[in-house]
Design a protein around this motif. Sequence first.
Motif, PDB file in Angstrom:
ATOM      1  N   ILE B 238       0.833  -1.204   0.000  1.00 59.63           N
ATOM      2  CA  ILE B 238       0.000   0.000   0.000  1.00 59.63           C
ATOM      3  C   ILE B 238       0.869   1.255   0.000  1.00 59.63           C
ATOM      4  N   LEU B 239       1.964   1.191   0.740  1.00 58.46           N
ATOM      5  CA  LEU B 239       2.869   2.345   0.781  1.00 58.46           C
ATOM      6  C   LEU B 239       3.395   2.662  -0.621  1.00 58.46           C
ATOM      7  N   ALA B 240       3.823   1.624  -1.329  1.00 57.47           N
ATOM      8  CA  ALA B 240       4.366   1.849  -2.675  1.00 57.47           C
ATOM      9  C   ALA B 240       3.286   2.412  -3.594  1.00 57.47           C
ATOM     10  N   PHE B 241       2.086   1.859  -3.511  1.00 56.42           N
ATOM     11  CA  PHE B 241       0.999   2.364  -4.355  1.00 56.42           C
ATOM     12  C   PHE B 241       0.719   3.831  -4.037  1.00 56.42           C
ATOM     13  N   THR B 242       0.723   4.164  -2.758  1.00 56.52           N
ATOM     14  CA  THR B 242       0.396   5.533  -2.369  1.00 56.52           C
ATOM     15  C   THR B 242       1.448   6.517  -2.870  1.00 56.52           C
ATOM     16  N   ILE B 243       2.715   6.175  -2.657  1.00 53.24           N
ATOM     17  CA  ILE B 243       3.784   7.078  -3.099  1.00 53.24           C
ATOM     18  C   ILE B 243       3.749   7.221  -4.613  1.00 53.24           C
ATOM     19  N   SER B 244       3.596   6.087  -5.275  1.00 58.41           N
ATOM     20  CA  SER B 244       3.571   6.113  -6.733  1.00 58.41           C
ATOM     21  C   SER B 244       2.409   6.967  -7.238  1.00 58.41           C
ATOM     22  N   ALA B 245       1.241   6.779  -6.630  1.00 57.55           N
ATOM     23  CA  ALA B 245       0.067   7.534  -7.072  1.00 57.55           C
ATOM     24  C   ALA B 245       0.262   9.024  -6.818  1.00 57.55           C
ATOM     25  N   PHE B 246       0.908   9.355  -5.699  1.00 56.25           N
ATOM     26  CA  PHE B 246       1.136  10.767  -5.397  1.00 56.25           C
ATOM     27  C   PHE B 246       1.890  11.438  -6.546  1.00 56.25           C
ATOM     28  N   PHE B 247       2.991  10.820  -6.958  1.00 61.45           N
ATOM     29  CA  PHE B 247       3.797  11.464  -7.989  1.00 61.45           C
ATOM     30  C   PHE B 247       3.152  11.364  -9.364  1.00 61.45           C
ATOM     31  N   ALA B 248       2.335  10.319  -9.555  1.00 57.16           N
ATOM     32  CA  ALA B 248       1.565  10.270 -10.801  1.00 57.16           C
ATOM     33  C   ALA B 248       0.610  11.455 -10.837  1.00 57.16           C
ATOM     34  N   GLY B 249      -0.010  11.754  -9.693  1.00 61.08           N
ATOM     35  CA  GLY B 249      -0.915  12.895  -9.622  1.00 61.08           C
ATOM     36  C   GLY B 249      -0.190  14.197  -9.918  1.00 61.08           C
ATOM     37  N   VAL B 250       1.004  14.338  -9.372  1.00 62.15           N
ATOM     38  CA  VAL B 250       1.785  15.548  -9.630  1.00 62.15           C
ATOM     39  C   VAL B 250       2.099  15.667 -11.116  1.00 62.15           C
ATOM     40  N   SER B 251       2.503  14.554 -11.733  1.00 61.99           N
ATOM     41  CA  SER B 251       2.845  14.642 -13.154  1.00 61.99           C
ATOM     42  C   SER B 251       1.593  14.933 -13.970  1.00 61.99           C
ATOM     43  N   GLY B 252       0.453  14.383 -13.547  1.00 64.84           N
ATOM     44  CA  GLY B 252      -0.797  14.700 -14.232  1.00 64.84           C
ATOM     45  C   GLY B 252      -1.114  16.179 -14.147  1.00 64.84           C
ATOM     46  N   GLY B 253      -0.888  16.761 -12.962  1.00 59.65           N
ATOM     47  CA  GLY B 253      -1.122  18.191 -12.787  1.00 59.65           C
ATOM     48  C   GLY B 253      -0.211  19.017 -13.678  1.00 59.65           C
ATOM     49  N   LEU B 254       1.055  18.599 -13.748  1.00 59.80           N
ATOM     50  CA  LEU B 254       2.005  19.313 -14.603  1.00 59.80           C
ATOM     51  C   LEU B 254       1.572  19.237 -16.068  1.00 59.80           C
ATOM     52  N   TYR B 255       1.113  18.043 -16.460  1.00 60.31           N
ATOM     53  CA  TYR B 255       0.743  17.868 -17.864  1.00 60.31           C
ATOM     54  C   TYR B 255      -0.488  18.707 -18.206  1.00 60.31           C
ATOM     55  N   ALA B 256      -1.466  18.704 -17.288  1.00 63.79           N
ATOM     56  CA  ALA B 256      -2.663  19.506 -17.523  1.00 63.79           C
ATOM     57  C   ALA B 256      -2.288  20.979 -17.665  1.00 63.79           C
ATOM     58  N   SER B 257      -1.353  21.414 -16.818  1.00 63.26           N
ATOM     59  CA  SER B 257      -0.937  22.808 -16.880  1.00 63.26           C
ATOM     60  C   SER B 257      -0.147  23.090 -18.156  1.00 63.26           C
ATOM     61  N   TYR B 258       0.622  22.097 -18.595  1.00 59.14           N
ATOM     62  CA  TYR B 258       1.381  22.254 -19.836  1.00 59.14           C
ATOM     63  C   TYR B 258       0.426  22.401 -21.023  1.00 59.14           C
ATOM     64  N   LEU B 259      -0.617  21.559 -21.041  1.00 53.27           N
ATOM     65  CA  LEU B 259      -1.586  21.622 -22.133  1.00 53.27           C
ATOM     66  C   LEU B 259      -2.569  22.777 -21.958  1.00 53.27           C
ATOM     67  N   GLN B 260      -2.674  23.278 -20.743  1.00 57.27           N
ATOM     68  CA  GLN B 260      -3.648  24.296 -20.340  1.00 57.27           C
ATOM     69  C   GLN B 260      -5.079  23.821 -20.485  1.00 57.27           C
ATOM     70  N   SER B 261      -5.256  22.513 -20.625  1.00 54.32           N
ATOM     71  CA  SER B 261      -6.619  21.976 -20.660  1.00 54.32           C
ATOM     72  C   SER B 261      -6.558  20.521 -20.232  1.00 54.32           C
ATOM     73  N   VAL B 262      -7.694  20.019 -19.803  1.00 50.07           N
ATOM     74  CA  VAL B 262      -7.734  18.612 -19.427  1.00 50.07           C
ATOM     75  C   VAL B 262      -9.130  18.078 -19.708  1.00 50.07           C
ATOM     76  N   ASP B 263      -9.198  16.883 -20.271  1.00 49.84           N
ATOM     77  CA  ASP B 263     -10.474  16.176 -20.359  1.00 49.84           C
ATOM     78  C   ASP B 263     -10.195  14.693 -20.246  1.00 49.84           C
ATOM     79  N   THR B 264     -11.222  13.875 -20.396  1.00 50.95           N
ATOM     80  CA  THR B 264     -11.025  12.451 -20.106  1.00 50.95           C
ATOM     81  C   THR B 264     -10.164  11.765 -21.164  1.00 50.95           C
ATOM     82  N   GLN B 265      -9.984  12.415 -22.313  1.00 59.23           N
ATOM     83  CA  GLN B 265      -9.115  11.805 -23.323  1.00 59.23           C
ATOM     84  C   GLN B 265      -7.633  12.157 -23.110  1.00 59.23           C
TER      85      GLN B 265
END
Lengths: 258, 449
Positions: B238-265
Amino acid sequence: MPLLELRNIYKAFGGLQAISNVSLTVNEGEIVSVIGPNGAGKSTLFNLITGVYKPDRGDIIFQGERINGLTPDQVTKKGIARTFQNLRLFTHLSVLDNILIPQHHRLKSSWLAAVLRTPRYVREEEEMKKIALEKLSFFGPRLMSFRLHQPVYVLSYANRRRTEMARAMATGAKLLLLDEPSAGMNPKETKEITQIIRRFRDEGGYTIVLVEHKMNLVGEISDRVVVLDYGVKIAEGDYKDVVNDPQVIEAYLGRREE
Amino acid sequence: MRDYLLTLLSVGLAALALYFLTVSEGTSGLLSALTLIFIWGIAAISLNLINGQLGILSLGHHGFMLIGGYVTALLMLPARERRPFRTRLLSDWARNHLDLDKWLRGLGLDALANSIDAKFIIALFIAGLAAALLGIIVGAPSLRLKGDYLAIVTFGFGEIIRLLPNAPEVAAFTNGPLGIKGIPGNAGNIWWTFLALLLVLWFFSRLKFSSYGRAFEGIREDEIAAEAMGVNLAYHKILAFTISAFFAGVSGGLYASYLQSVDTQTFNFFVTFFLLVAISLGGLGSITGALLGTAIVVLVRVYGGFLEQPNPAWVGYLSGAVLMLAAFAFSAYIRKARRLRPVIEPKHFIFGAVGAVLLVITIAFFKQPWMQQTVQFFGMRKMLLAVILILIMIYRREGVMGRAEFSWKLIIGPREDIPTDEQRKQDAWLSNPDLNPGLKEDGDDDASA
Ligand SMILES: Nc1ncnc2c1ncn2[C@@H]1O[C@H](COP(=O)(O)OP(=O)(O)OP(=O)(O)O)[C@@H](O)[C@H]1O
Ligand SMILES: [Mg+2]
């Protein structure tokens, strides 16, 4: 108070009664050997003690505390560690890592402290390395210089067995369960490992339960021998008495047709 | 100490190189490629924690990234971008309340609220936390399931999370399939992603070379043995999943900001697939490898465009010939390097023959109109990626880096795992009874070890 006590243990796999009504006490500082023909249930007994399987009936008591029902990692934390009949090392990790992992459960620092390398974590890590070297030193210097940093898969078979024993000791256990420690070793190495197991007790203060097929090893170091056959304890006592027991001879050699 | 200085030096050099890139003209293509490498590198490194270090095949990473992307988007969305949503799906409540700016001002932290960069950091952190929370949920089945079954469950979770923003009940927060546009583009600035990547590299290498990292790898190597050695499987998974998900979330945030938009695709299953390709290429279990693999995949995608340009047909024939002849030479080279006999296998002559025939055709019919006709192949970039992947799987199945990490010791020594002459002599002396009369009684086997 005995260190480990099994009280009327039963375990069946489907229709196969692998262990039936086995009782056993192990006192502190003893070397007890469990012998018996193939499939007698020796490894199953170890699996029951370490929590891999749960006994159908009966109690397992360690240092006065009932431990059946605990998971393997909890049993290890209580102070019982084992080696496996077919080596189960962390093959791609270095020898040192293999002996650090069993000490992980004693670590007090949190994962965040470990990442930040807080002074306490650094101290704990150093302590772990010291203990690792201390355990490896039972086997002489052979694993302690460059082999320490080599992955396990480049080691010889005998060295892997040694690494596994050091790994079990590193858990901080009081009781070691060794499942065929000399399997795959040549006579010279077997002789050496016999000495080393005795030193585990004399210098390391461990209590040892041993499964072994090599009778000269068993005869040389056991304080007591327990014989299993088809999951039943058929004899217990001094090595000389046990091997002359007609029931034991029958279990190993079969009954002579009259 | 030496290694530490070398690392600092190379980080400094990288920063300097980046600086010159940002001030020189005509490099925006390269800069955006680098930004993508940094963002996806973070995602790949975090996926590598589960798939490479913990040894669990997880296919739900795009779900974590999507959560991070949406959370960042909602929190960061400026007021003027919120207004148009009135006519769309976003509910008044979501529009008025899911706003980091308001939260900070409500707490009296106006200084933070006035700085968009500070807000971005906070938003990324919250995005990571949201994804981490989900990581706990997605990681829970890993306590009971193994292998393929677990992979399917994580995939299912990932897809459910991905489609959630479209559900009518949730659309009031997420604007449904229309997605969210007008997110401040902080991550478009290369320094953001560069620093984030440095932080992630630091964090994950520290984690890997800590007791916890060793416990993860112990679970990968042998779960039963790890448990028997006192490693609490449930906690560490669970610890590994949590840490991994945290940084996945951060990278998702960065990507959304890079694209300046986000949708389910933005974060569909191909995201996870792409990351899997990257970490398999680079070497499962290696942080350096994950980054390297990402770089390869991104560069092929960004700069492979020339492969899909329209060209006269003879270019295609010629490239085919060169490729075939190269494959022929390469296979011979590999077999020679590995000392296999015969150096040229009969079946490899097929490559050589096809190459030669193509070459002859190119030369003989060069003047023909069908040779000069313009043709165009789409999808060549994916082909190239596939070929690279196949080659890696044939010649280096463990990936470019294998499980190893980049380290200065690996390059300039000293290597602790290779015995020095002194150690070798001592070892032989210890293990050879003839050289060591004291051990004659009970020598051992180590000469071969
Ligand atoms: N998980 C299991 N499921 C079903 N049967 C099992 C299981 N584990 C062990 N057995 C059976 O229980 C019996 C005892 O096995 P065990 O491995 O304990 O024997 P052993 O005394 O260790 O033998 P050996 O000397 O060959 O190691 C065997 O008949 C074996 O097939
Ligand atoms: Mg056995």
